[in-house]
Design an enzyme around this catalytic site. Structure first.
Site, PDB file in Angstrom:
ATOM      1  N   HIS A  11     -10.132  -5.218  -3.570  1.00  0.00           N
ATOM      2  CA  HIS A  11      -8.810  -5.406  -2.970  1.00  0.00           C
ATOM      3  C   HIS A  11      -8.975  -5.823  -1.521  1.00  0.00           C
ATOM      4  O   HIS A  11      -9.872  -5.356  -0.829  1.00  0.00           O
ATOM      5  CB  HIS A  11      -7.950  -4.143  -3.065  1.00  0.00           C
TER       6      HIS A  11
ATOM      7  N   GLU B 251     -12.245   3.361  -1.545  1.00  0.00           N
ATOM      8  CA  GLU B 251     -11.755   4.462  -2.390  1.00  0.00           C
ATOM      9  C   GLU B 251     -11.453   4.025  -3.814  1.00  0.00           C
ATOM     10  O   GLU B 251     -11.576   4.822  -4.744  1.00  0.00           O
ATOM     11  CB  GLU B 251     -10.477   5.054  -1.774  1.00  0.00           C
ATOM     12  N   VAL B 252     -10.979   2.787  -3.957  1.00  0.00           N
ATOM     13  CA  VAL B 252     -10.577   2.324  -5.297  1.00  0.00           C
ATOM     14  C   VAL B 252     -11.579   1.265  -5.759  1.00  0.00           C
ATOM     15  O   VAL B 252     -11.780   0.250  -5.071  1.00  0.00           O
ATOM     16  CB  VAL B 252      -9.145   1.742  -5.268  1.00  0.00           C
TER      17      VAL B 252
ATOM     18  N   ASP C  23       0.849  -1.190   0.000  1.00  0.00           N
ATOM     19  CA  ASP C  23       0.000   0.000   0.000  1.00  0.00           C
ATOM     20  C   ASP C  23       0.891   1.248   0.000  1.00  0.00           C
ATOM     21  O   ASP C  23       1.902   1.317   0.692  1.00  0.00           O
ATOM     22  CB  ASP C  23      -0.912  -0.004   1.234  1.00  0.00           C
ATOM     23  N   ILE C  24       0.476   2.248  -0.767  1.00  0.00           N
ATOM     24  CA  ILE C  24       1.272   3.469  -0.912  1.00  0.00           C
ATOM     25  C   ILE C  24       1.255   4.326   0.365  1.00  0.00           C
ATOM     26  O   ILE C  24       2.151   5.153   0.574  1.00  0.00           O
ATOM     27  CB  ILE C  24       0.749   4.275  -2.128  1.00  0.00           C
TER      28      ILE C  24
ATOM     29  N   ASN D 215     -12.943  -3.289   2.022  1.00  0.00           N
ATOM     30  CA  ASN D 215     -13.986  -2.272   2.076  1.00  0.00           C
ATOM     31  C   ASN D 215     -14.847  -2.361   0.822  1.00  0.00           C
ATOM     32  O   ASN D 215     -14.338  -2.587  -0.281  1.00  0.00           O
ATOM     33  CB  ASN D 215     -13.353  -0.881   2.157  1.00  0.00           C
TER      34      ASN D 215
ATOM     35  N   HIS E 203      -6.972  -5.846   2.011  1.00  0.00           N
ATOM     36  CA  HIS E 203      -5.835  -5.317   2.766  1.00  0.00           C
ATOM     37  C   HIS E 203      -5.325  -6.412   3.690  1.00  0.00           C
ATOM     38  O   HIS E 203      -6.121  -7.111   4.329  1.00  0.00           O
ATOM     39  CB  HIS E 203      -6.266  -4.149   3.659  1.00  0.00           C
TER      40      HIS E 203
HETATM   41  P1  AMP Z   1      -9.860   1.405   0.237  1.00  0.00           P
HETATM   42  O1  AMP Z   1     -10.218   2.562   1.082  1.00  0.00           O
HETATM   43  O2  AMP Z   1     -10.148   0.085   0.896  1.00  0.00           O
HETATM   44  O3  AMP Z   1     -10.443   1.499  -1.160  1.00  0.00           O
HETATM   45  O4  AMP Z   1      -8.273   1.418   0.115  1.00  0.00           O
HETATM   46  C1  AMP Z   1      -7.559   1.908  -0.975  1.00  0.00           C
HETATM   47  C2  AMP Z   1      -6.099   1.780  -0.631  1.00  0.00           C
HETATM   48  O5  AMP Z   1      -5.340   1.920  -1.813  1.00  0.00           O
HETATM   49  C3  AMP Z   1      -5.595   2.837   0.358  1.00  0.00           C
HETATM   50  O6  AMP Z   1      -5.039   2.189   1.497  1.00  0.00           O
HETATM   51  C4  AMP Z   1      -4.533   3.597  -0.441  1.00  0.00           C
HETATM   52  O7  AMP Z   1      -3.440   4.011   0.335  1.00  0.00           O
HETATM   53  C5  AMP Z   1      -4.137   2.566  -1.493  1.00  0.00           C
HETATM   54  N1  AMP Z   1      -3.603   3.106  -2.730  1.00  0.00           N
HETATM   55  C6  AMP Z   1      -4.118   4.073  -3.514  1.00  0.00           C
HETATM   56  N2  AMP Z   1      -3.362   4.274  -4.605  1.00  0.00           N
HETATM   57  C7  AMP Z   1      -2.339   3.385  -4.526  1.00  0.00           C
HETATM   58  C8  AMP Z   1      -1.213   3.083  -5.342  1.00  0.00           C
HETATM   59  N3  AMP Z   1      -0.990   3.737  -6.498  1.00  0.00           N
HETATM   60  N4  AMP Z   1      -0.365   2.109  -4.954  1.00  0.00           N
HETATM   61  C9  AMP Z   1      -0.586   1.440  -3.792  1.00  0.00           C
HETATM   62  N5  AMP Z   1      -1.623   1.669  -2.978  1.00  0.00           N
HETATM   63  C10 AMP Z   1      -2.491   2.628  -3.326  1.00  0.00           C
END
Ligand code: AMP
Length: 126
Positions: free
Chosen positions: A110, A105-106, A39-40, A97, A112
């Site tokens: 995914h 968010e994405v 994770d970034i 999530n 974690h």
């Molecule tokens: P969520 O809130 O479960 O959708 O988590 C999205 C996660 O993606 C967050 O923990 C971010 O820090 C992570 N994230 C977003 N962009 C990147 C990226 N380019 N590389 C790695 N992790 C990312």
């Protein structure tokens, strides 16, 4: 911004772009079904994301629509990453999530994996 519940898959999302090699990631594990990377913005000493290699927004979308081999392969990869990182002994947490209330968010499924310190209560209170 959170992913809207029931949103269609967006081919331009950041994890789709990582899978296509358009933007870099720090890899942890890869096979035909899954890709795992750091994770970034890590929230624990170990914070790894595992994503399936397919266009699925959420766990509901994935388990309803992905082929059996991909569902099995993805979950085997999640377990393998935890084992190979040596997280079994001290423990770890997996979390996915989905949608607005969970602050996804994405919009690409995914999981974690958090580890490396005591992780506290399962959910924020209140
Ligand atoms: P969520 O809130 O479960 O959708 O988590 C999205 C996660 O993606 C967050 O923990 C971010 O820090 C992570 N994230 C977003 N962009 C990147 C990226 N380019 N590389 C790695 N992790 C990312």
């Amino acid at each position: 911004m959170s992913v809207k519940n029931g949103a269609p898959y967006d081919e331009g999302n950041i994890f789709a772009r990582i899978l296509r090699g358009e933007i870099p990631a720090r890899p942890v594990y890869e096979d035909e079904h899954a890709f795992a990377f750091h994770d970034i913005n890590p929230q624990a000493p170990h914070h790894v994301l595992v994503i399936p290699k397919g266009p699925y927004v959420s766990m509901a979308d994935f388990t309803a629509n992905a082929p059996d081999a991909l569902v099995v392969g993805f979950w085997r990869a999640v377990g393998k990453v935890a084992r190979e990182l040596g997280l079994e002994e001290d423990g770890y947490r997996i979390l996915a999530n989905a949608g607005t209330n969970a602050h996804q968010e994405v919009p690409h499924l995914h999981v974690h994996i958090f580890a490396g310190r005591p992780l506290g209560p399962m959910l924020m209170q209140g």
